[in-house]
Design an enzyme around this catalytic site. Structure first.
Site, PDB file in Angstrom:
ATOM      1  N   LEU A  45       0.799  -1.223   0.000  1.00 31.88           N
ATOM      2  CA  LEU A  45       0.000   0.000   0.000  1.00 31.88           C
ATOM      3  C   LEU A  45       0.832   1.273   0.000  1.00 31.88           C
ATOM      4  CD1 LEU A  45      -2.808  -1.130   2.474  1.00 31.88           C
ATOM      5  CD2 LEU A  45      -2.878  -1.092  -0.029  1.00 31.88           C
ATOM      6  N   VAL A  64       4.391  -4.182  -5.033  1.00 31.04           N
ATOM      7  CA  VAL A  64       5.630  -3.898  -4.305  1.00 31.04           C
ATOM      8  C   VAL A  64       6.762  -3.739  -5.312  1.00 31.04           C
ATOM      9  CG1 VAL A  64       4.857  -5.140  -2.254  1.00 31.04           C
ATOM     10  CG2 VAL A  64       6.190  -6.358  -3.988  1.00 31.04           C
ATOM     11  N   ALA A  95       9.881  -4.333  -7.701  1.00 27.85           N
ATOM     12  CA  ALA A  95      10.240  -5.484  -8.518  1.00 27.85           C
ATOM     13  C   ALA A  95      11.463  -6.191  -7.939  1.00 27.85           C
ATOM     14  CB  ALA A  95      10.524  -5.040  -9.948  1.00 27.85           C
ATOM     15  N   SER A 145       0.151   1.262 -16.280  1.00 31.73           N
ATOM     16  CA  SER A 145       0.769   2.535 -16.613  1.00 31.73           C
ATOM     17  C   SER A 145      -0.186   3.687 -16.360  1.00 31.73           C
ATOM     18  CB  SER A 145       1.188   2.555 -18.089  1.00 31.73           C
ATOM     19  OG  SER A 145       1.751   3.817 -18.426  1.00 31.73           O
ATOM     20  N   LYS A 169       4.540  -3.772 -21.274  1.00 28.95           N
ATOM     21  CA  LYS A 169       4.721  -2.602 -20.404  1.00 28.95           C
ATOM     22  C   LYS A 169       6.165  -2.106 -20.482  1.00 28.95           C
ATOM     23  CE  LYS A 169       3.907   0.428 -17.088  1.00 28.95           C
ATOM     24  NZ  LYS A 169       5.123   0.632 -16.336  1.00 28.95           N
ATOM     25  N   HIS A 174       6.497  -0.182 -23.640  1.00 24.52           N
ATOM     26  CA  HIS A 174       5.800   1.091 -23.416  1.00 24.52           C
ATOM     27  C   HIS A 174       6.736   2.080 -22.744  1.00 24.52           C
ATOM     28  CE1 HIS A 174       3.867   3.830 -20.544  1.00 24.52           C
ATOM     29  NE2 HIS A 174       2.862   3.922 -21.390  1.00 24.52           N
ATOM     30  N   ASN A 175       7.421   1.638 -21.694  1.00 24.54           N
ATOM     31  CA  ASN A 175       8.326   2.530 -20.976  1.00 24.54           C
ATOM     32  C   ASN A 175       9.523   2.924 -21.824  1.00 24.54           C
ATOM     33  OD1 ASN A 175       6.525   2.013 -18.896  1.00 24.54           O
ATOM     34  ND2 ASN A 175       8.102   1.723 -17.360  1.00 24.54           N
ATOM     35  N   GLU A 219       8.375   5.579 -23.969  1.00 29.16           N
ATOM     36  CA  GLU A 219       8.260   6.761 -23.093  1.00 29.16           C
ATOM     37  C   GLU A 219       9.619   7.456 -22.941  1.00 29.16           C
ATOM     38  OE1 GLU A 219       7.784   7.289 -18.316  1.00 29.16           O
ATOM     39  OE2 GLU A 219       6.370   5.934 -19.287  1.00 29.16           O
TER      40      GLU A 219
END
Length: 496
Positions: free
Chosen positions: A27, A91, A93, A145, A200, A203-204, A207
């Site tokens: 969290l 959490v 990686a 993302s 993903k 994608h980064n 980016e």
């Protein structure tokens, strides 16, 4: 592993209340925001954190946003979720993810599902999928993302894992995802195994390239065009009303118009010019090298961040070369130059996306993933960091031809690049003459030029390889593989 009956009561073990549809552990800001998003969409969610204070804070501050079931232990957390359980891990990686999985497994049953929403390396996801499959547990590597805001209000979600797992996980992810302009959820099952985290990762990587191209545009407009940050903010705001419209262009305008409260200087001038990275750009480049896919724009963007952090080397070179006798002050018409940079930015962005989609296609072939490239473009249209207007064009391109050789040859992008080439060349030449580095612009143009050349100097490279290492070569005038006896009579022989 738990051996409890497959008939699960509908209430929790101690509270008598209905069980959770999904659980989330971890969290920190991203995990907390995702939990709130899930609760806001009508799902009862069990929440847990290794540090109890974060669980307590979430319930105290946001407990009225939906139906939360807080848990103080892993056992209590797992037992509060309906079966087959869906547990999302948010959490860091690497080892922290493995540690959480190890804590969960003793309390799980066959058929339960673990969803990893962190920025895991796709090879770790493949390993975890295989290890947990031996225990009868499904593992779903999921790219999320959109940053903190996206996690709360709707991210783009790239779900990996089996079809069976997606039947259970998919509806939850689709309900919390961002919505594109046509109302479609920006969440999809992109493939099995590590496909979600692979997509993903790319994608980064895109980016990284996008941000570097934007930074180079800013630098050229300021260093060569003579514009101040506030003026450049206006330029980006105007660009954001056209084909360049995107989240990153919008954010650039916002950052450049911001003034530092302490100094009264443009905020960009008080930020240290050393860009950090969490590793996904490096992973993208490393994977591309393994796959043999040239992602030159992403690579240059990754190296540019690395170079920015080498402050000792930068200082030493500045002292050794305080002036550059070969750099020439280039006089430009600011209004004309703004348009040229815009065109160069657009063409270079097309190259970055084309290279990224090439890499996804190659990764899918390598690992046997059935990735729909058009579907990937669709779920990137909203929620994610690289969301942009022209992703609609990419979606249309793959809908028209799912087996595109390259995005560069589709009618829309081919026309756009053709119109941009003269300005693109002017910008790259101006950057070189002015001594203002623009590695992503230059490498993107070089990539484009290399693809369109009828003949490349690779012929000489292959001849040299044969000369020093007998690595053979092919000829343009007849089939076969050949070797020249360079140290002998230089006769040519055909090789098996």
């Amino acid at each position: 592993m738990s051996t409890s009956s497959s008939t699960e009561p509908t209430t929790g073990p101690t509270t008598g209340r209905a069980k959770a549809t999904i659980g989330l552990t971890g969290l920190a800001v991203m995990g907390s925001n995702l939990a709130r998003n899930i609760a806001r969409h009508g799902h009862t969610i069990a929440v847990h954190n290794r540090t109890q204070a974060k669980t307590d804070a979430l319930i105290e501050e946001h407990g009225d946003e939906g139906d939360f079931i807080p848990a103080s232990s892993v056992k209590e957390f797992v037992e509060s979720i309906e079966r087959p359980r869906v547990i999302m891990i948010m959490v860091k990686a690497g080892a922290p993810t493995d540690a959480v999985i190890e804590e969960l497994v003793p309390y799980l049953d066959k058929g339960d599902i673990i969803v990893d929403g962190g920025n895991a390396h796709f090879t770790d996801t493949i390993r975890r999928t295989e290890e947990l499959a031996e225990k009868g547990i499904e593992f779903v590597g999921t790219g999320v993302s959109g940053g903190e805001e996206g996690a709360l209000n709707g991210p783009s979600i790239m779900v990996g894992g089996s079809d069976q797992a997606y039947e259970r996980v998919g509806p939850i992810m689709e309900s919390i995802a961002a919505r594109a302009g046509d109302g479609e959820a920006c969440s999809a099952h992109v493939g099995t195994g590590g496909a979600g985290h692979f997509v993903k990762m790319v994608h980064n990587g895109i980016e990284y390239a996008d941000m570097q191209l934007i930074a180079e545009s800013y630098d050229l407009l300021r260093s060569v065009g003579g514009l101040e940050p506030a003026q450049i903010a206006d330029v980006f705001a105007e660009w954001n009303t056209g084909e360049l419209e995107s989240f990153l262009i919008e954010m650039t305008a916002d950052v450049l118009k911001h003034v530092d409260a302490d100094t009264g200087k443009p905020f960009v001038d008080v930020v240290k010019d050393a860009a950090e990275q969490k590793g996904t750009g490096r992973w993208t480049v490393q994977s591309a090298l393994d796959l043999g896919v040239p992602v030159t724009g992403i690579a240059e963007a990754t190296f540019a961040r690395s170079l920015s952090g080498h402050t000792d080397q930068r200082k030493a070179v500045r002292e050794a070369f305080p002036t550059d006798p070969d750099a020439k002050p280039v006089s430009v018409d600011p209004e004309v130059f703004v348009d040229q940079v815009r065109d160069a930015l657009y063409a270079s962005k097309v190259v970055a996306y084309a290279q990224g989609f090439d890499q996804i296609a190659a990764g899918a072939d390598e690992h046997g993933w059935q990735i729909d490239l058009g579907e990937v473009a669709k779920i990137w249209r909203a929620g994610c960091i690289i969301r942009a207007r022209f992703l609609n064009r990419i979606t249309e391109a793959y809908a028209a031809d799912p087996h595109l050789t390259t995005l560069l040859t589709t009618p829309f992008f081919a026309d756009a690049v053709k119109q941009s080439v003269p300005a693109w060349r002017e910008v790259v030449a101006t950057s070189a003459l002015s001594g203002v580095p623009a590695p992503a612009f230059a490498s993107s143009l070089a990539y484009f030029d290399a693809l369109r050349r009828d003949r490349l100097p690779a012929a000489l490279i292959q001849a040299l390889r044969d000369n020093f290492g007998a690595h053979t070569y092919e000829r343009v005038d007849r089939p076969g593989t050949f070797h020249t006896r360079w140290s002998g009579d230089r006769s040519e022989s055909e090789q098996g």
